[in-house]
Scaffold this active site. Structure first.
Site, PDB file in Angstrom:
ATOM      1  N   GLY A   9       2.349   5.037   0.895  1.00 13.26           N
ATOM      2  CA  GLY A   9       2.607   5.493   2.248  1.00 13.26           C
ATOM      3  C   GLY A   9       3.800   4.908   2.864  1.00 13.26           C
ATOM      4  N   ILE A  10       3.983   5.437   4.163  1.00 12.05           N
ATOM      5  CA  ILE A  10       5.474   5.187   4.692  1.00 12.05           C
ATOM      6  C   ILE A  10       5.045   3.697   5.481  1.00 12.05           C
ATOM      7  CG2 ILE A  10       7.020   5.643   6.741  1.00 12.05           C
ATOM      8  CD1 ILE A  10       6.182   8.775   6.269  1.00 12.05           C
ATOM      9  N   ARG A  11       6.166   2.947   5.262  1.00 12.53           N
ATOM     10  CA  ARG A  11       6.050   1.584   5.774  1.00 12.53           C
ATOM     11  C   ARG A  11       5.978   1.440   6.969  1.00 12.53           C
ATOM     12  NH1 ARG A  11      10.242  -2.605   3.087  1.00 12.53           N
ATOM     13  NH2 ARG A  11       8.987  -2.077   1.273  1.00 12.53           N
ATOM     14  N   GLY A  12       4.963   0.682   7.542  1.00 11.45           N
ATOM     15  CA  GLY A  12       4.678   0.637   9.095  1.00 11.45           C
ATOM     16  C   GLY A  12       5.831  -0.098   9.723  1.00 11.45           C
TER      17      GLY A  12
ATOM     18  N   LYS B  18      -4.123  -5.964   6.337  1.00 13.43           N
ATOM     19  CA  LYS B  18      -2.959  -5.537   7.268  1.00 13.43           C
ATOM     20  C   LYS B  18      -2.515  -6.867   8.101  1.00 13.43           C
ATOM     21  CE  LYS B  18      -3.642  -1.461   9.132  1.00 13.43           C
ATOM     22  NZ  LYS B  18      -4.182  -0.267  10.078  1.00 13.43           N
TER      23      LYS B  18
ATOM     24  N   ASP C 145     -13.351   1.066  10.998  1.00  7.36           N
ATOM     25  CA  ASP C 145     -13.680  -0.568  11.378  1.00  7.36           C
ATOM     26  C   ASP C 145     -12.713  -1.306  10.929  1.00  7.36           C
ATOM     27  OD1 ASP C 145     -14.967  -2.228  12.883  1.00  7.36           O
ATOM     28  OD2 ASP C 145     -16.904  -2.100  11.862  1.00  7.36           O
TER      29      ASP C 145
ATOM     30  N   ALA D 171       0.674  -1.413  -0.035  1.00  5.96           N
ATOM     31  CA  ALA D 171       0.144   0.025  -0.014  1.00  5.96           C
ATOM     32  C   ALA D 171       0.843   1.363  -0.098  1.00  5.96           C
ATOM     33  CB  ALA D 171      -0.895   0.076   1.325  1.00  5.96           C
TER      34      ALA D 171
END
Length: 578
Positions: free
Chosen positions: A317-320, A336, A371, A315
């Site tokens: 964005g900044i990698r979690g 996720k 949610d 996805a």
């Protein structure tokens, strides 16, 4: 196994679902009394208890089945016959679609989420063409302005089951007429009429009247949030008549409504006209049937997958540091997976992360937390996975993946609505859009805090922007209750050199938070800093957070509005007397 046992098992599962939905309706039916008594803590407890009912009754049925079969294992042929008998019980059953989901849940609990095949489960409905039979009583009532709109609205309000006094019914009716006249014009309004749901929709501290405004040019939503004054008198706070406004009210970041729905499929169909942007899954979710919403969500995913020519990718964005997040480029959801190992600064376990996600599921999300649906043993075809993502999955989550040759099985994952990460959004917008985003972010923080939720990690990358421009929190691994945090002021430096030291000159204990430090990462961008200081400078003060904590500890439950302050009648029209 004795012959005839398959039918007994099928009947036992369906009876178990009957018991579950009966309790669901029982808890829901208490919403009016809780609202009238202004027992807001009971409202929160009922919401949590209703969510737990489903899994509790699945567990009861599983124990019954183990007793019936004496704990003996059952082969595939036996299970297929059970499903065949169950399917035969459904044609005359009023809630067949949710009963199928309940069967799936019992099966998954019995077999630990293994062997999840269409033959054994209701992956797709057994009755896709079934139309809704004539229901015993209509879902809604029509009101026509034969004697004018003032008379019509007086009848609508007088029909409500609420037993409290109205603060000023005439004033509220005039507010509604003024709004409708501004929206439609006098001539169109005269040719329009209302269709109003028989049941009120309860959530938080409001009772919502939900209806349809049927005009010469089409059907619009008609939503009236009914609130109480401190003296226990009723008033209507606003009137919402656009599909965008209705979509936000029924949004995925809000708690489920309590609405008495013995035939949920019929209610979903009725709502669909005023919520055209909502999927079937989202509509079931909104009325509290979250487990069946999960079934419908999975079906929507399968239909999309069959019709697309895309591969899963990481996805944007900044990698979690805790979650590996992937998506299909054109799909509106993300997947996720909890990583096997976290970044060093994340001192937590996978069990802690799962507990945080469960907390969000059960808590009042106040329109600011997305949610999620939780899945176990989720199967993906390798051909649908990009090489880069496959490499990343094996690198970051190998312990949760089983290789089946042409497929992989992910032991556990969450599916969540896809949004534009706020940090990316802020890079792309200017002017009023930038200002709106910063205002929304601060409002999200405030509303979460008022609901006793502290996000923990408040970086922009942990928030997303919805298609309606709302800012929603979606990274839950550091979430906690506000009352668990110790908000502190940074002590003055003892010496000038203290401010230059690499280590703080003051002690820091677990749970300590220093709001002054938020400024360092929230205001670093020169485009954002001045806006933040203008609108949300109080978020940098520890006394602001401690004051919120005191209100929570005193039992105060804040009002939560699913619309902007400027839409409230008291703001739009002031205190006009009638």
């Amino acid at each position: 196994m004795p012959r005839g046992l398959e039918l007994l098992i099928a009947q036992t599962i369906l009876q178990g679902f009957d018991a579950q939905y009966g309790r669901f309706l029982e808890v829901t039916s208490g919403a009016q009394q809780r609202f009238e008594q202004a027992d807001w803590h009971a409202v929160q407890l009922a919401m949590k208890n209703r969510i737990h009912l489903y899994d509790h009754h699945v567990g009861l049925v599983v124990e019954q089945l183990r007793c019936i079969t004496n704990g003996q294992s059952t082969d595939a042929a036996f299970l297929l016959r059970v499903k065949e008998h169950y399917t035969r019980l459904l044609p005359d059953y009023p809630r067949f679609e949710i009963a199928e989901s309940f069967f799936n849940s019992v099966y998954c609990r019995l077999f630990d989420h293994r062997s999840l095949t269409p033959e054994r489960l209701f992956i797709f409905s057994s009755q896709p063409e079934r139309s809704f039979r004539t229901i015993p009583r209509p879902l809604a009532k029509d009101f026509h302005p034969d004697h004018g709109w003032e008379s019509l609205l007086m009848r609508v309000i007088s029909d409500l089951p609420l037993r409290l006094r109205w603060q000023n019914k005439s004033r509220d009716i005039h507010y509604i007429i003024r709004h409708l006249t501004e929206t439609l014009g006098t001539d169109n309004l005269a040719e329009s009429h209302l269709q109003v749901a028989n049941e009120l929709f309860y959530r938080n501290k409001a009772a919502w009247l939900v209806g349809k405004l049927i005009t010469p040019s089409g059907t619009l939503p008609f939503l009236l949030p009914i609130h109480q004054t401190d003296d226990g008198e009723l008033f209507i706070d606003t009137c919402l008549t656009t599909t965008a406004e209705a979509s936000i009210v029924f949004g995925f970041a809000r708690s489920y409504f309590m609405v008495y729905a013995p035939l949920p499929a019929a209610l979903v169909e009725w709502l669909r006209e005023i919520l055209p942007g909502k999927t079937t899954a989202e509509l079931y979710m909104a009325i509290g049937c979250q487990k069946h919403a999960k079934t419908e969500s999975y079906r929507e995913y399968l239909v999309y997958l069959q019709g697309c020519n895309e591969q899963f990718i990481e996805a944007p964005g900044i990698r979690g540091m805790v979650m590996l997040v992937f998506t299909l480029p054109g799909f509106d959801r993300v997947f996720k997976v909890i990583k096997d190992k976290f970044a060093p600064q994340k001192e937590m376990s996978a069990a802690h992360v799962r507990a945080c996600y469960q907390l969000v599921k059960e808590h009042d999300r106040v329109g600011r937390m997305a949610d999620t649906q939780e899945f176990e043993n989720f199967v993906l075809e390798k051909r649908h996975i990009s090489p880069a993502l496959m490499e990343l999955l094996l690198q970051e989550a190998a312990e949760k993946i089983t290789d089946l040759g042409e497929q992989i099985v992910i032991r556990h994952l969450y599916i969540e609505r896809r949004m534009v990460p706020l940090n990316i959004w802020l890079e792309q917008v200017e002017g009023q859009q930038l200002r709106d985003a910063i205002e929304e972010y601060g409002n999200a923080i405030r509303q979460l805090a008022a609901a006793n939720i502290f996000p923990g990690d408040m970086l922009f990358k942990n928030f997303g922007v919805t298609r309606h421009g709302r800012v929603v929190f979606y990274d839950y691994d550091e979430i906690c209750y506000m009352t668990e945090v110790n908000f502190r002021d940074i002590p003055p430096p003892r010496y000038p050199e203290d401010e230059l030291a690499s280590e703080p000159w003051y002690s820091v204990s677990p749970g300590d938070v220093f709001p002054e430090e938020f400024r360092h990462w929230l205001c670093a961008d020169p485009r954002i800093g001045p806006l933040f200081e203008e609108m949300h400078a109080d978020l940098f003060r520890a006394d602001y957070w401690r004051a919120l904590q005191n209100r929570i500890r005193e039992g105060h439950v804040e009002d939560v509005y699913a619309y902007r302050r400027r839409q409230r009648f008291s703001v739009r029209y002031g205190e006009m007397l009638f």
